[in-house]
Design a protein around this motif. Structure first.
Motif, PDB file in Angstrom:
ATOM      1  N   PRO A 136       0.789  -1.232   0.000  1.00 16.74           N
ATOM      2  CA  PRO A 136       0.000   0.000   0.000  1.00 16.74           C
ATOM      3  C   PRO A 136       0.823   1.285   0.000  1.00 16.74           C
ATOM      4  CG  PRO A 136      -0.094  -1.039   2.142  1.00 16.74           C
ATOM      5  CD  PRO A 136       0.655  -1.981   1.242  1.00 16.74           C
ATOM      6  N   GLY A 137       2.134   1.180   0.066  1.00 20.19           N
ATOM      7  CA  GLY A 137       2.985   2.359   0.055  1.00 20.19           C
ATOM      8  C   GLY A 137       3.628   2.635  -1.290  1.00 20.19           C
ATOM      9  N   ARG A 138       3.383   1.745  -2.249  1.00 21.81           N
ATOM     10  CA  ARG A 138       4.045   1.885  -3.548  1.00 21.81           C
ATOM     11  C   ARG A 138       3.043   1.567  -4.662  1.00 21.81           C
ATOM     12  NH1 ARG A 138       9.333   2.001  -5.089  1.00 21.81           N
ATOM     13  NH2 ARG A 138       9.957   1.610  -2.953  1.00 21.81           N
ATOM     14  N   ILE A 139       3.115   2.316  -5.741  1.00 20.67           N
ATOM     15  CA  ILE A 139       2.252   2.110  -6.910  1.00 20.67           C
ATOM     16  C   ILE A 139       3.047   1.330  -7.951  1.00 20.67           C
ATOM     17  CG2 ILE A 139       0.964   3.246  -8.757  1.00 20.67           C
ATOM     18  CD1 ILE A 139       0.734   5.671  -6.780  1.00 20.67           C
ATOM     19  N   HIS A 140       2.482   0.247  -8.423  1.00 24.34           N
ATOM     20  CA  HIS A 140       3.137  -0.571  -9.443  1.00 24.34           C
ATOM     21  C   HIS A 140       2.530  -0.223 -10.803  1.00 24.34           C
ATOM     22  CE1 HIS A 140       5.264  -2.888  -6.448  1.00 24.34           C
ATOM     23  NE2 HIS A 140       4.151  -2.855  -5.743  1.00 24.34           N
ATOM     24  N   PRO A 141       3.210   0.593 -11.603  1.00 25.16           N
ATOM     25  CA  PRO A 141       2.630   1.124 -12.842  1.00 25.16           C
ATOM     26  C   PRO A 141       2.422   0.092 -13.950  1.00 25.16           C
ATOM     27  CG  PRO A 141       4.911   1.811 -12.628  1.00 25.16           C
ATOM     28  CD  PRO A 141       4.534   1.129 -11.343  1.00 25.16           C
ATOM     29  N   MET A 142       2.960  -1.107 -13.813  1.00 28.98           N
ATOM     30  CA  MET A 142       2.785  -2.122 -14.845  1.00 28.98           C
ATOM     31  C   MET A 142       1.517  -2.954 -14.637  1.00 28.98           C
ATOM     32  SD  MET A 142       5.230  -1.357 -16.757  1.00 28.98           S
ATOM     33  CE  MET A 142       5.196  -2.674 -17.933  1.00 28.98           C
TER      34      MET A 142
END
Length: 60
Positions: A13-19
């Motif tokens: 929940p602290g990082r956005i995975h753009p793929m």
């Protein structure tokens, strides 16, 4: 794969995975922005949620 996007929760929940398109849709709902705007934020400040949230708020 058919995923119920309304019940999706990111693994980190602290990082956005753009793929991951499902995760992008989740964060767009959370931030109330378009995918284009979210990708602009990711390009500007990286994948950390707090930084993206601050950038989106600052550039409204």
């Amino acid at each position: 794969m058919d995923t119920d996007q309304a019940s999706f929760e990111p693994l980190d929940p602290g990082r956005i995975h753009p793929m991951d398109p499902v995760e992008l849709a989740y964060w767009c709902r959370e931030f109330g922005c378009t995918e284009t705007r979210l990708r602009e934020a990711l390009a500007a400040v990286g994948e950390h949620v707090a930084e993206v949230r601050a950038w989106l708020a600052q550039t409204r």
